[in-house]
Design a protein around this motif. Structure first.
Motif, short mmCIF file in Angstrom:
data_model
loop_
_atom_site.label_atom_id
_atom_site.label_comp_id
_atom_site.label_asym_id
_atom_site.label_seq_id
_atom_site.Cartn_x
_atom_site.Cartn_y
_atom_site.Cartn_z
N ARG A 114 15.67 18.78 30.30
CA ARG A 114 14.72 18.98 31.52
C ARG A 114 15.74 19.14 32.69
N THR A 115 17.06 19.49 32.58
CA THR A 115 17.83 19.67 33.56
C THR A 115 18.92 21.00 33.19
N GLY A 116 19.02 21.70 34.21
CA GLY A 116 19.61 23.15 33.86
C GLY A 116 20.61 23.52 35.24
N GLY A 183 18.97 22.14 29.69
CA GLY A 183 17.80 23.07 30.22
C GLY A 183 18.25 24.49 30.42
N HIS A 210 9.54 24.69 34.14
CA HIS A 210 10.65 24.52 32.93
C HIS A 210 11.81 23.79 33.19
N ALA A 211 11.74 22.93 34.24
CA ALA A 211 12.88 22.07 34.55
C ALA A 211 12.43 21.13 35.56
N ILE A 214 17.69 21.26 38.72
CA ILE A 214 18.62 22.36 38.68
C ILE A 214 19.96 22.06 39.55
#
Length: 435
Positions: A114-116, A183, A210-211, A214
């Motif tokens: 969940r991290t991008g 992510g 979506h995350a 970020i």
């Protein structure tokens, strides 16, 4: 998945590489002291350039210690990969690692899925020395315009990994790999609009659900053996008595000043930050992007900025009167400043109705793709310090640029900052943020 628009997106960490130094404290000290970071260039020959001045991030050398505190595995991995990172990529990764440390986000303290990373840059240019040995090997044939031996004799002299050093998607790739972030991963290359575009896309990625986290930002340079040549061939550069001065909106401005740097911010949902005990430093309220270009290739920066500003205000559910101050693009070229000023008037009205306007490029010129994020960090710190910094080198008002410039240090008004960036090609990106 969270419902779009129901999440709040906050900033929990900053990192930057600038001509003032490699910390946000150095950035603020330079702004608070109204210091001009432009000086004679030392890192490249200037005999073929119309200027010998620029704002180099001279404190950044690419040493592992400049990437912030790291665990042993990260330190080993980054040090090993430095050889496949050009200076721009190194600056971008370093700014991100410092921001992660500032936010207290170490590996294992976030959900990797969940991290991008969403990062901006310009197109990156190879240094001539990458090809020097190959050209030397085939010099006689190349001078005779014979290219048959290039593949067999020239190419083997080129490092097979050279391309990895200059791909604009590599900052986001390296950051994700070094920190095990699985992510969303995205790279945006929109010249000076890249920073705000990356921040805006990060904001929307989180809003879409979506995350949760970020890493965003951008890296850029105009101080480079090839990039500087491209820049002076394509754009108006400050020369003469103004060569060492960036003069946004001044009647006697005569061009931009070369600069370099990188900046990064950690964005996450308010719920995620609170759950891990992180204190939000700021909040992103809205973003807007627009490109306006005619069929003949002529750009319209004025309309692109107007569109982007209005999109951002609508998304943030704010009116023009709600904005506390504007951080202008302020490139200091004749046409760009005129079009930007017209856009500000179109949205906010004449000088009496406009919020105060600052222009960080007056301190260290054009950092390329990195400018927008460094400028936004500067405004957010100024709001936290309750002090707006003045626009440097502004002496003679220009009737064609009727903007409410901050002429001396003043208390920072309440209300969010509107951060503007636009390219010569008519690509505009805007971010609205508050503390």
């Amino acid at each position: 998945m969270a419902e779009v628009g129901k999440r709040r997106v906050v900033v929990t960490g900053y990192g930057c590489i600038t001509p003032f130094g490699n910390t946000i404290e150095a950035l603020w000290d330079g702004l608070a002291a109204a210091q001009n970071a432009v000086a004679p260039l030392k890192s490249l020959p200037t005999d073929a350039l119309p200027t010998s001045y620029g704002a180099e991030a001279s404190a950044f050398t690419g040493g592992i210690e400049e990437f912030g505190p790291l665990d042993k595995n990260q330190q080993r991995s980054i040090r090993k990969n430095l050889k496949v990172m050009c200076r721009e990529i190194q600056m971008g990764v370093a700014a991100a690692q410092v921001a992660l440390y500032h936010a207290g986000l170490a590996i294992g303290k976030f959900d990797a899925e969940r991290t991008g990373v969403v990062y901006g840059s310009d197109y990156m240019m190879t240094l001539p020395e990458e090809y020097a040995a190959a050209v030397k090997k085939c010099e006689a044939d190349l001078e005779a315009r014979k290219f048959d031996t290039w593949a067999s004799q020239g190419m083997p002299e080129i490092n097979p990994l050279w391309l990895l050093k200059y791909l604009p998607n590599m900052p986001a790739s390296h950051i994700a790999i070094f920190n095990d972030m699985r992510g969303p991963n995205n790279s945006l290359t929109l010249r000076e609009a890249s920073s705000n575009a990356a921040i805006g896309e990060s904001f929307m990625t989180i809003l879409r659900g979506h995350a949760d986290v970020i890493v965003t930002g951008a890296t850029g340079t105009r101080v480079h053996e090839m990039r500087s040549v491209h820049t002076v061939l394509q754009e108006q550069i400050a020369t003469g008595e103004s060569a060492g001065l960036c003069r946004p909106f001044d009647k006697n401005r005569n061009g931009m000043v070369l600069g370099e740097g990188a900046g990064s911010m950690i964005l996450e949902t308010l719920e995620h930050a609170e759950a891990r005990g992180a204190k939000p430093l700021a909040e992103i309220l809205g973003q807007g992007m627009s490109t306006v270009i005619a069929r003949n290739g002529e750009s319209n920066r004025r309309q692109a900025l107007v569109n982007a500003i209005r999109f951002a205000l609508e998304e943030a559910q704010l009116s023009a009167a709600d904005i506390g101050h504007i951080n202008a693009h302020g490139l200091a070229t004749t046409d760009s400043d005129k079009e930007e000023a017209a856009a500000i008037v179109d949205v906010f009205g004449d000088i009496e109705k406009q919020p105060p306007v600052v222009a960080v490029k007056s301190y260290f010129g054009n950092l390329g793709a990195a400018g927008g994020v460094v400028e936004l960090i500067a405004s957010l710190i100024a709001m936290q310090k309750k002090q707006l910094f003045p626009v440097l080198n502004y002496e003679t008002p220009d009737p064609s640029c009727p903007v409410n410039l901050v002429r001396e240090t003043m208390p920072a008004p309440s209300g969010p900052v509107l951060n503007l960036n636009v390219t010569p090609q008519g690509q505009a990106a805007v971010v609205i943020a508050t503390i």
